[in-house]
Design a protein around this motif. Structure first.
Motif, short mmCIF file in Angstrom:
data_model
loop_
_atom_site.label_atom_id
_atom_site.label_comp_id
_atom_site.label_asym_id
_atom_site.label_seq_id
_atom_site.Cartn_x
_atom_site.Cartn_y
_atom_site.Cartn_z
N GLN A 254 0.82 -1.21 0.00
CA GLN A 254 0.00 0.00 0.00
C GLN A 254 0.86 1.26 0.00
OE1 GLN A 254 -2.58 -0.74 3.37
NE2 GLN A 254 -4.13 -1.70 2.07
N GLU A 255 1.97 1.22 0.72
CA GLU A 255 2.89 2.36 0.75
C GLU A 255 3.38 2.68 -0.67
OE1 GLU A 255 7.55 2.92 1.93
OE2 GLU A 255 6.31 1.81 3.35
N LEU A 256 3.60 1.63 -1.46
CA LEU A 256 4.09 1.80 -2.82
C LEU A 256 2.95 1.92 -3.84
CD1 LEU A 256 7.01 -0.78 -2.67
CD2 LEU A 256 7.15 1.71 -2.48
N GLU A 257 1.71 1.93 -3.32
CA GLU A 257 0.51 2.06 -4.15
C GLU A 257 0.44 0.98 -5.22
OE1 GLU A 257 0.32 6.12 -5.51
OE2 GLU A 257 0.03 6.88 -3.48
N ILE A 258 0.70 -0.26 -4.78
CA ILE A 258 0.62 -1.43 -5.65
C ILE A 258 -0.67 -2.16 -5.31
CG2 ILE A 258 1.67 -3.65 -6.25
CD1 ILE A 258 4.39 -2.39 -5.48
N ALA A 259 -1.47 -2.46 -6.33
CA ALA A 259 -2.73 -3.19 -6.13
C ALA A 259 -2.43 -4.62 -5.69
CB ALA A 259 -3.55 -3.18 -7.41
N PRO A 260 -3.32 -5.21 -4.88
CA PRO A 260 -3.10 -6.60 -4.47
C PRO A 260 -3.29 -7.57 -5.62
CG PRO A 260 -5.23 -5.82 -3.70
CD PRO A 260 -4.53 -4.65 -4.31
N ALA A 261 -2.61 -8.69 -5.54
CA ALA A 261 -2.78 -9.75 -6.55
C ALA A 261 -4.11 -10.44 -6.30
CB ALA A 261 -1.64 -10.77 -6.44
N ALA A 262 -4.71 -10.96 -7.34
CA ALA A 262 -5.96 -11.71 -7.20
C ALA A 262 -5.68 -13.02 -6.50
CB ALA A 262 -6.57 -11.95 -8.57
N ALA A 263 -6.56 -13.40 -5.60
CA ALA A 263 -6.40 -14.66 -4.88
C ALA A 263 -6.73 -15.84 -5.77
CB ALA A 263 -7.30 -14.68 -3.64
N THR A 264 -7.53 -15.61 -6.80
CA THR A 264 -7.87 -16.67 -7.73
C THR A 264 -7.47 -16.23 -9.12
OG1 THR A 264 -10.08 -15.74 -8.04
CG2 THR A 264 -9.84 -17.45 -6.36
N GLY A 265 -7.42 -17.17 -10.03
CA GLY A 265 -7.06 -16.83 -11.39
C GLY A 265 -5.65 -17.27 -11.70
N ALA A 266 -5.20 -16.95 -12.90
CA ALA A 266 -3.88 -17.37 -13.35
C ALA A 266 -2.79 -16.67 -12.57
CB ALA A 266 -3.72 -17.07 -14.84
N ALA A 267 -1.74 -17.39 -12.28
CA ALA A 267 -0.60 -16.79 -11.58
C ALA A 267 0.00 -15.71 -12.46
CB ALA A 267 0.44 -17.86 -11.27
N GLY A 268 0.36 -14.61 -11.83
CA GLY A 268 0.96 -13.51 -12.57
C GLY A 268 -0.06 -12.67 -13.31
N SER A 269 -1.34 -12.95 -13.08
CA SER A 269 -2.39 -12.18 -13.75
C SER A 269 -2.38 -10.76 -13.23
CB SER A 269 -3.75 -12.83 -13.46
OG SER A 269 -4.79 -11.98 -13.85
N SER A 270 -2.53 -9.81 -14.14
CA SER A 270 -2.54 -8.42 -13.71
C SER A 270 -3.97 -7.91 -13.54
CB SER A 270 -1.81 -7.55 -14.74
OG SER A 270 -2.45 -7.65 -15.99
N ALA A 271 -4.94 -8.82 -13.61
CA ALA A 271 -6.34 -8.44 -13.43
C ALA A 271 -6.59 -8.03 -11.99
CB ALA A 271 -7.25 -9.61 -13.80
#
Length: 157
Positions: free
Chosen positions: A84-101
């Protein structure tokens, strides 16, 4: 005037930074401030302090926070705070690994809401693949009292 000076042993010095200063201070019969000053004087980071590497920073938001925390041996809260400090969105818990969705958000269907209060929050969480806290918050926000057993409104057990 104050407490007598503490005699620092090699074993004590080796433990600096391995637990909270207050915990070590209580163990050694001194103050947390004394432990803090000694730890800082010898250049040891505080317990729980994370020295973020470039690889760690690059992984933020690409993998689930809980998995990163487990792998690195730090708290999930530390991972979330840094992300959050770096304003990075969390990774999806489901879906393809490395997905940027964007992370998937649970949609509370009529059927899912109907489970709230009929069984324990833990049981509903298990059935829906959610955390107990998520189920608790959903139930409380809807004004639904806590359920105790699966026997309410069901023929099971």
């Amino acid at each position: 005037m104050g407490r007598p000076s503490i005699a620092w042993t090699d074993d004590m010095l080796a433990l600096l930074g391995t637990d909270k200063d207050s915990v070590l201070a209580e163990r050694w019969g001194t103050t947390a401030k004394t432990v803090n000053l000694k730890r800082n004087a010898v250049g040891i980071a505080a317990f729980g302090h994370v020295l973020w590497t470039d690889d760690m920073l690059a992984s933020l938001g690409k993998e689930v926070d809980a998995e990163l925390a487990r792998r690195w041996g730090i708290s999930k809260a530390s991972v979330i705070a840094k992300r959050q400090e770096l304003e990075i969105a969390p990774a999806a818990a489901t879906g393809a690994a490395g997905s940027s969705a964007r992370p998937t958000r649970f949609e509370w269907t009529t059927e899912a809401v109907a489970l709230l209060g009929k069984q324990s929050d833990a049981k509903v969480a298990e059935l829906l693949g959610l955390s107990r806290l998520t189920v608790y918050n959903a139930r409380v926000s809807r004004g639904i009292p806590a359920g105790r057993a699966a026997k309410l409104d069901s023929g099971d057990q």
